[in-house]
Design a protein around this motif. Structure first.
Motif, PDB file in Angstrom:
ATOM      1  N   THR A  15       0.798   5.780  -0.609  1.00  0.00           N
ATOM      2  CA  THR A  15       0.031   7.009  -0.753  1.00  0.00           C
ATOM      3  C   THR A  15       0.798   7.941  -1.673  1.00  0.00           C
ATOM      4  O   THR A  15       1.950   8.285  -1.388  1.00  0.00           O
ATOM      5  CB  THR A  15      -0.172   7.699   0.604  1.00  0.00           C
ATOM      6  OG1 THR A  15      -0.886   6.800   1.457  1.00  0.00           O
ATOM      7  CG2 THR A  15      -0.973   8.987   0.445  1.00  0.00           C
ATOM      8  N   ARG A  16       0.196   8.343  -2.781  1.00  0.00           N
ATOM      9  CA  ARG A  16       0.856   9.226  -3.723  1.00  0.00           C
ATOM     10  C   ARG A  16       0.704  10.664  -3.286  1.00  0.00           C
ATOM     11  O   ARG A  16      -0.385  11.112  -2.959  1.00  0.00           O
ATOM     12  CB  ARG A  16       0.251   9.064  -5.121  1.00  0.00           C
ATOM     13  CG  ARG A  16       0.415   7.697  -5.731  1.00  0.00           C
ATOM     14  CD  ARG A  16       0.202   7.770  -7.240  1.00  0.00           C
ATOM     15  NE  ARG A  16      -1.074   8.390  -7.572  1.00  0.00           N
ATOM     16  CZ  ARG A  16      -2.205   7.719  -7.695  1.00  0.00           C
ATOM     17  NH1 ARG A  16      -2.226   6.424  -7.486  1.00  0.00           N
ATOM     18  NH2 ARG A  16      -3.315   8.328  -8.021  1.00  0.00           N
TER      19      ARG A  16
ATOM     20  N   THR B  81       0.835  -1.192   0.000  1.00  0.00           N
ATOM     21  CA  THR B  81       0.000   0.000   0.000  1.00  0.00           C
ATOM     22  C   THR B  81       0.867   1.237   0.000  1.00  0.00           C
ATOM     23  O   THR B  81       1.838   1.318   0.735  1.00  0.00           O
ATOM     24  CB  THR B  81      -0.910   0.033   1.241  1.00  0.00           C
ATOM     25  OG1 THR B  81      -1.694  -1.143   1.240  1.00  0.00           O
ATOM     26  CG2 THR B  81      -1.820   1.256   1.199  1.00  0.00           C
TER      27      THR B  81
ATOM     28  N   PRO C 109      -4.641   2.678   4.668  1.00  0.00           N
ATOM     29  CA  PRO C 109      -4.820   3.839   3.801  1.00  0.00           C
ATOM     30  C   PRO C 109      -4.856   3.447   2.339  1.00  0.00           C
ATOM     31  O   PRO C 109      -4.119   2.548   1.905  1.00  0.00           O
ATOM     32  CB  PRO C 109      -3.595   4.714   4.118  1.00  0.00           C
ATOM     33  CG  PRO C 109      -2.585   3.766   4.669  1.00  0.00           C
ATOM     34  CD  PRO C 109      -3.363   2.725   5.409  1.00  0.00           C
ATOM     35  N   GLY C 110      -5.707   4.114   1.574  1.00  0.00           N
ATOM     36  CA  GLY C 110      -5.836   3.802   0.164  1.00  0.00           C
ATOM     37  C   GLY C 110      -4.750   4.450  -0.673  1.00  0.00           C
ATOM     38  O   GLY C 110      -3.918   5.220  -0.174  1.00  0.00           O
ATOM     39  N   ASP C 111      -4.758   4.152  -1.944  1.00  0.00           N
ATOM     40  CA  ASP C 111      -3.754   4.674  -2.870  1.00  0.00           C
ATOM     41  C   ASP C 111      -4.260   5.991  -3.466  1.00  0.00           C
ATOM     42  O   ASP C 111      -4.410   6.136  -4.674  1.00  0.00           O
ATOM     43  CB  ASP C 111      -3.488   3.643  -3.968  1.00  0.00           C
ATOM     44  CG  ASP C 111      -2.266   3.990  -4.803  1.00  0.00           C
ATOM     45  OD1 ASP C 111      -1.433   4.781  -4.324  1.00  0.00           O
ATOM     46  OD2 ASP C 111      -2.168   3.473  -5.930  1.00  0.00           O
ATOM     47  N   ASP C 112      -4.554   6.938  -2.584  1.00  0.00           N
ATOM     48  CA  ASP C 112      -5.096   8.226  -3.011  1.00  0.00           C
ATOM     49  C   ASP C 112      -3.989   9.265  -3.128  1.00  0.00           C
ATOM     50  O   ASP C 112      -3.069   9.304  -2.311  1.00  0.00           O
ATOM     51  CB  ASP C 112      -6.134   8.728  -2.002  1.00  0.00           C
ATOM     52  CG  ASP C 112      -7.316   7.783  -1.867  1.00  0.00           C
ATOM     53  OD1 ASP C 112      -7.822   7.334  -2.915  1.00  0.00           O
ATOM     54  OD2 ASP C 112      -7.718   7.495  -0.724  1.00  0.00           O
ATOM     55  N   GLN C 113      -4.119  10.124  -4.119  1.00  0.00           N
ATOM     56  CA  GLN C 113      -3.148  11.201  -4.275  1.00  0.00           C
ATOM     57  C   GLN C 113      -3.502  12.339  -3.335  1.00  0.00           C
ATOM     58  O   GLN C 113      -4.637  12.806  -3.311  1.00  0.00           O
ATOM     59  CB  GLN C 113      -3.140  11.706  -5.718  1.00  0.00           C
ATOM     60  CG  GLN C 113      -2.161  12.848  -5.964  1.00  0.00           C
ATOM     61  CD  GLN C 113      -2.031  13.192  -7.432  1.00  0.00           C
ATOM     62  OE1 GLN C 113      -1.839  12.296  -8.261  1.00  0.00           O
ATOM     63  NE2 GLN C 113      -2.149  14.459  -7.766  1.00  0.00           N
ATOM     64  N   ALA C 114      -2.541  12.773  -2.542  1.00  0.00           N
ATOM     65  CA  ALA C 114      -2.785  13.854  -1.596  1.00  0.00           C
ATOM     66  C   ALA C 114      -3.090  15.149  -2.343  1.00  0.00           C
ATOM     67  O   ALA C 114      -2.464  15.471  -3.351  1.00  0.00           O
ATOM     68  CB  ALA C 114      -1.568  14.045  -0.692  1.00  0.00           C
ATOM     69  N   ALA C 115      -4.054  15.912  -1.830  1.00  0.00           N
ATOM     70  CA  ALA C 115      -4.448  17.173  -2.456  1.00  0.00           C
ATOM     71  C   ALA C 115      -3.437  18.268  -2.153  1.00  0.00           C
ATOM     72  O   ALA C 115      -2.658  18.184  -1.200  1.00  0.00           O
ATOM     73  CB  ALA C 115      -5.830  17.587  -1.960  1.00  0.00           C
TER      74      ALA C 115
END
Length: 275
Positions: free
Chosen positions: A17-18, A15, A250-256
């Protein structure tokens, strides 16, 4: 605010996090440099201080309420209805901006606990005047009297400064301080006509959004347990405590970017929660 420290996530090895391109939070590296690590440790440390202050001020006895979950001693899981939304409005009125008039029932106690967690996890807790009316409005008079001084000491100018706030709890110009509690669910641990013990599982957001911020907005997962008393026609907190998690992977979501977070906080309002 979300009065909790950053929980440890399970290490799966698969896992990630981008982070967005451009390092929106003041040039933090993709792998997290020493400055970011020190900032995170600082935030974790001061938030733990607040939890300790609240726990110390809240020390007290059991409220004497009885277990009505129907699962004591039989090892069975909760009924499906225990997680189903009721569809009933939690309250019809507000007093000084605080939702009041919850039902004198287990459902009403759960609705109260969820909304109390939201208020206690808000940015209003970082300003002395608003913190006092929040605490006075949510706690029993005895509990509030014990908490006020402890919280005033915990929310010191030094503590606020470590979060990037001034002595009044204000963020620097061009930055947005974020502190939100987002309830995921509630559970009535115990209930009687005189009192209730309710746990609120929630996700918290805390940090400073801004181009020069070294404490970017992060998420925490906690369970907040409230001992409530029926007093003066409403539910009031007598004691409360927090534990870590349960935290999902935590998912593989791109941080804002910091700008996107600031706009989201300004544009998306909160809710009045109902069980």
């Amino acid at each position: 605010m979300s009065l909790g420290d950053e929980p440890g996530y399970p290490e799966t090895g698969h896992t990630r996090t981008r982070l967005p391109e451009g390092d929106p939070y003041g040039g933090a590296s993709r792998r997290g440099g020493r400055s970011s690590s020190r900032s995170l440790v600082t935030v974790v440390g001061v938030v733990v201080l607040l939890i300790a202050a609240i726990a110390f001020a809240n020390r007290g006895g059991d409220d004497g309420s009885s277990d009505t979950t129907g699962n004591a001693g039989n090892g069975s899981g909760p009924a499906t209805s225990s997680t189903a939304a009721s569809g009933t409005k939690p309250v019809e009125t507000k007093t000084d901006g605080i939702p009041t008039g919850y039902a004198h029932s287990a459902q009403g106690a759960q609705s109260a606990a969820a909304n109390y967690a939201v208020l206690l996890g808000s940015t209003g807790m970082f300003n002395k005047e608003s913190r006092h009316w929040i605490v006075d409005g949510l706690y029993t008079s005895t509990a509030a009297a014990k908490l006020q001084n402890a919280l005033d000491t915990a929310y010191s100018a030094s503590f606020l400064g470590k979060l990037g706030l001034d002595a009044s709890g204000n963020a620097p110009q061009g930055s947005t301080f974020v502190s939100r509690t987002v309830p995921v669910g509630t559970k009535a641990e115990q209930y009687s006509g005189a009192g209730a013990k309710v746990s609120v599982w929630y996700m918290g957001l805390i940090g400073m959004s801004g181009t020069s911020s070294t404490n970017p907005v992060t998420t925490t997962w906690k369970t907040w347990t409230f001992d409530l008393q029926w007093s003066g026609g409403d539910w009031k907190i007598s004691t409360d405590s927090q534990t870590d998690g349960p935290a999902p992977v935590p998912g593989d979501d791109q941080a804002a970017t910091s700008d996107a977070i600031s706009k989201a906080v300004e544009q998306y309002g909160g809710f009045t929660y109902a069980r």
